[in-house]
Design a protein around this motif. Structure first.
Motif, short mmCIF file in Angstrom:
data_model
loop_
_atom_site.label_atom_id
_atom_site.label_comp_id
_atom_site.label_asym_id
_atom_site.label_seq_id
_atom_site.Cartn_x
_atom_site.Cartn_y
_atom_site.Cartn_z
N GLY A 101 0.82 -1.21 0.00
CA GLY A 101 0.00 0.00 0.00
C GLY A 101 0.85 1.26 0.00
O GLY A 101 0.59 2.20 -0.76
N LEU A 102 1.90 1.28 0.83
CA LEU A 102 2.80 2.45 0.88
C LEU A 102 3.53 2.62 -0.45
O LEU A 102 3.67 3.73 -0.96
CB LEU A 102 3.83 2.26 1.99
N ALA A 103 4.01 1.51 -1.00
CA ALA A 103 4.78 1.59 -2.25
C ALA A 103 3.93 2.17 -3.38
O ALA A 103 4.45 2.86 -4.26
CB ALA A 103 5.29 0.21 -2.63
N LEU A 104 2.61 1.91 -3.34
CA LEU A 104 1.74 2.35 -4.42
C LEU A 104 0.97 3.63 -4.09
O LEU A 104 0.16 4.08 -4.88
CB LEU A 104 0.76 1.23 -4.79
N ASP A 105 1.23 4.22 -2.90
CA ASP A 105 0.47 5.40 -2.48
C ASP A 105 1.07 6.66 -3.10
O ASP A 105 2.03 7.23 -2.59
CB ASP A 105 0.49 5.48 -0.95
N GLN A 106 0.45 7.11 -4.19
CA GLN A 106 0.98 8.27 -4.90
C GLN A 106 0.82 9.56 -4.11
O GLN A 106 1.48 10.55 -4.38
CB GLN A 106 0.30 8.41 -6.27
N GLY A 107 -0.06 9.52 -3.09
CA GLY A 107 -0.27 10.71 -2.29
C GLY A 107 0.58 10.75 -1.03
O GLY A 107 0.38 11.61 -0.19
N ALA A 108 1.53 9.81 -0.88
CA ALA A 108 2.34 9.75 0.35
C ALA A 108 3.39 10.85 0.32
O ALA A 108 4.48 10.69 -0.23
CB ALA A 108 2.99 8.38 0.49
N LEU A 109 3.04 11.98 0.96
CA LEU A 109 3.92 13.15 0.94
C LEU A 109 5.22 12.87 1.70
O LEU A 109 5.19 12.37 2.83
CB LEU A 109 3.22 14.34 1.58
N GLY A 110 6.36 13.20 1.10
CA GLY A 110 7.64 13.09 1.78
C GLY A 110 8.19 11.68 1.86
O GLY A 110 9.22 11.46 2.48
N LEU A 111 7.50 10.72 1.25
CA LEU A 111 8.00 9.34 1.29
C LEU A 111 8.63 8.98 -0.06
O LEU A 111 7.97 9.07 -1.09
CB LEU A 111 6.85 8.37 1.59
N ASP A 112 9.89 8.60 -0.01
CA ASP A 112 10.54 8.10 -1.23
C ASP A 112 10.15 6.63 -1.38
O ASP A 112 10.57 5.79 -0.58
CB ASP A 112 12.06 8.25 -1.10
N ARG A 113 9.31 6.34 -2.38
CA ARG A 113 8.79 4.98 -2.52
C ARG A 113 9.71 4.08 -3.35
O ARG A 113 9.47 2.89 -3.47
CB ARG A 113 7.38 5.02 -3.13
N THR A 114 10.75 4.68 -3.94
CA THR A 114 11.61 3.86 -4.81
C THR A 114 12.33 2.73 -4.08
O THR A 114 12.52 1.67 -4.68
CB THR A 114 12.61 4.74 -5.59
N PRO A 115 12.74 2.89 -2.79
CA PRO A 115 13.43 1.75 -2.15
C PRO A 115 12.60 0.47 -2.15
O PRO A 115 13.15 -0.63 -2.30
CB PRO A 115 13.68 2.24 -0.71
N ALA A 116 11.27 0.59 -1.98
CA ALA A 116 10.43 -0.60 -1.96
C ALA A 116 10.56 -1.35 -3.29
O ALA A 116 10.80 -2.55 -3.33
CB ALA A 116 8.97 -0.21 -1.72
N PHE A 117 10.40 -0.59 -4.38
CA PHE A 117 10.49 -1.24 -5.69
C PHE A 117 11.90 -1.76 -5.95
O PHE A 117 12.07 -2.83 -6.51
CB PHE A 117 10.06 -0.25 -6.78
N ARG A 118 12.90 -0.98 -5.49
CA ARG A 118 14.28 -1.42 -5.71
C ARG A 118 14.55 -2.74 -4.99
O ARG A 118 15.19 -3.64 -5.53
CB ARG A 118 15.25 -0.33 -5.23
N MET A 119 14.03 -2.87 -3.76
CA MET A 119 14.23 -4.14 -3.02
C MET A 119 13.61 -5.31 -3.77
O MET A 119 14.20 -6.37 -3.91
CB MET A 119 13.62 -4.04 -1.62
N TRP A 120 12.37 -5.12 -4.24
CA TRP A 120 11.70 -6.21 -4.97
C TRP A 120 12.45 -6.54 -6.25
O TRP A 120 12.67 -7.70 -6.59
CB TRP A 120 10.25 -5.82 -5.32
N ILE A 121 12.82 -5.47 -6.97
CA ILE A 121 13.48 -5.69 -8.27
C ILE A 121 14.84 -6.37 -8.06
O ILE A 121 15.20 -7.30 -8.78
CB ILE A 121 13.62 -4.35 -9.03
N ASP A 122 15.58 -5.93 -7.04
CA ASP A 122 16.88 -6.55 -6.76
C ASP A 122 16.73 -8.03 -6.45
O ASP A 122 17.51 -8.86 -6.91
CB ASP A 122 17.57 -5.86 -5.58
#
Lengths: 233, 233
Positions: A101-122
């Motif tokens: 939910g956090l990784a896909l929350d486009q309205g999450a102000l001040g949250l860099d969501r890229t680490p979540a995707f980077r962990m999955w992709i890695d």
């Protein structure tokens, strides 16, 4: 040792509370105070583990990955297992649900969501690279590209499943995803032996184990982000 | 006829304004007043076309689909073309961007986002059903299941592309999606003739045409929703 175990348990208690608060109120509206109240720990205990709301989110991303599944005869079977286990845990574990939910929350102000995707992709990139080294992949497969595709597709499939039926059909949708993708990835001899059934996630999870994360990956990701800021990326 | 043309043009002006406001402020915070101000039309003109904020969103969903591409020798090529054209338009047309943004906005209070997905899924289901009737699909393909998978995967792939690089690599990611999916869908003789290149979207769009929608689909979707409410679904 007992002290370390207690610290790990406290860390998980805090993350579970943060997951519940993020899930109910959204990242932007959630406050550390609410998370403290829900977790029933002291401010000092929380700040010992997490320096900020964003570090809590990173901790949730990391904790979600902390599952070890039994090795299989092919790396692609391990890839299938991890996808189906994630589908199952999305239905049963609020922390995993909060993570996605956090990784896909486009309205999450001040949250860099890229680490979540980077962990999955890695994680998927590593599994695919091992599969490639063992000769399980068709020759044209580019590991990094396929890993990004799988993570993107999985994210969208679970969003649609959530919208249509609160994820009740998610395991079946992930089966369909693998059924469509794997003929373009796996050599036929491996493809023919893959078990891609909807109850595979339950069986793999029962045979595996969940390990509480130590917080190292979150710290690394945060350091990485800060280094990026300094470098002006 | 001239009056009808003018009405269609006003409708598009209102939708463009709504798309811009939704994009900037989010669906929940946007107001009809702001959209009126941006469109420069009277309240009466807006309410002639759209009875509510939700109807504006439905109008955007519908308008985004109003593109006719040239027929191809296979239905699967038409499927590829429509995916690559959507990727291109996501990069160039704010209305298309708003349409996908609304469909994926989990925080959009009071907006039923299912019509957007239903329109996309229906469109792909029709194309796949025609492909099946012509013998283009592998025998095991279930049209409805594959259509849901394609829409879900596309949604997630574009989210990831947006997060990573503001969609700059979206066309290439959609090429990778089709390259991985189509071997599990198409019979080899059709697969071998498909053109899945990143500039395909531009060429197809240049040869096609955009047609302003009449509003009928949005009205149908709304009627459908209301009928569903009455039936207590």
């Amino acid at each position: 040792m007992a002290r370390q175990e207690r610290a790990i348990r406290t860390r998980r208690t805090i993350l579970d509370a943060a997951a519940a608060v993020f899930d109910e109120r959204g990242y932007t509206s959630a406050t550390i105070g609410e998370i403290l109240g829900r977790a029933g720990v002291t401010k000092g205990a929380l700040y010992f583990h997490f320096g900020s709301k964003e570090e809590l989110a990173l901790g949730i991303f990391e904790e979600q990955l902390a599952v070890t599944l039994p090795p299989q005869s092919s790396k692609l079977q391990e890839l299938v297992d991890s996808g189906l286990v994630l589908a199952l845990r999305l239905c049963t574990d609020p922390l995993v649900r909060a993570s996605v939910g956090l990784a896909l929350d486009q309205g999450a102000l001040g949250l860099d969501r890229t680490p979540a995707f980077r962990m999955w992709i890695d994680q998927i990139t590593r599994t695919l690279a091992e599969a490639k080294a063992r000769g399980e992949l068709l020759p044209h497969v580019e590991v990094a590209e396929t890993a990004e595709l799988l993570v993107g597709s999985f994210s969208g499939v679970q969003l649609l499943s959530q919208l249509r039926c609160q994820r009740q059909d998610l395991e079946q949708r992930v089966v369909v995803l693998f059924q469509h993708m794997l003929p373009g990835i796996a050599v036929p001899a491996v493809l023919a032996r893959l078990d891609i059934s909807a109850d595979r996630g339950r069986r793999a999870l029962d045979a595996g184990r969940l390990e509480p994360a130590t917080g190292k990956a979150a710290v690394d990701a945060e350091a990485d982000r800060r280094a990026g800021e300094v470098a002006g990326r």
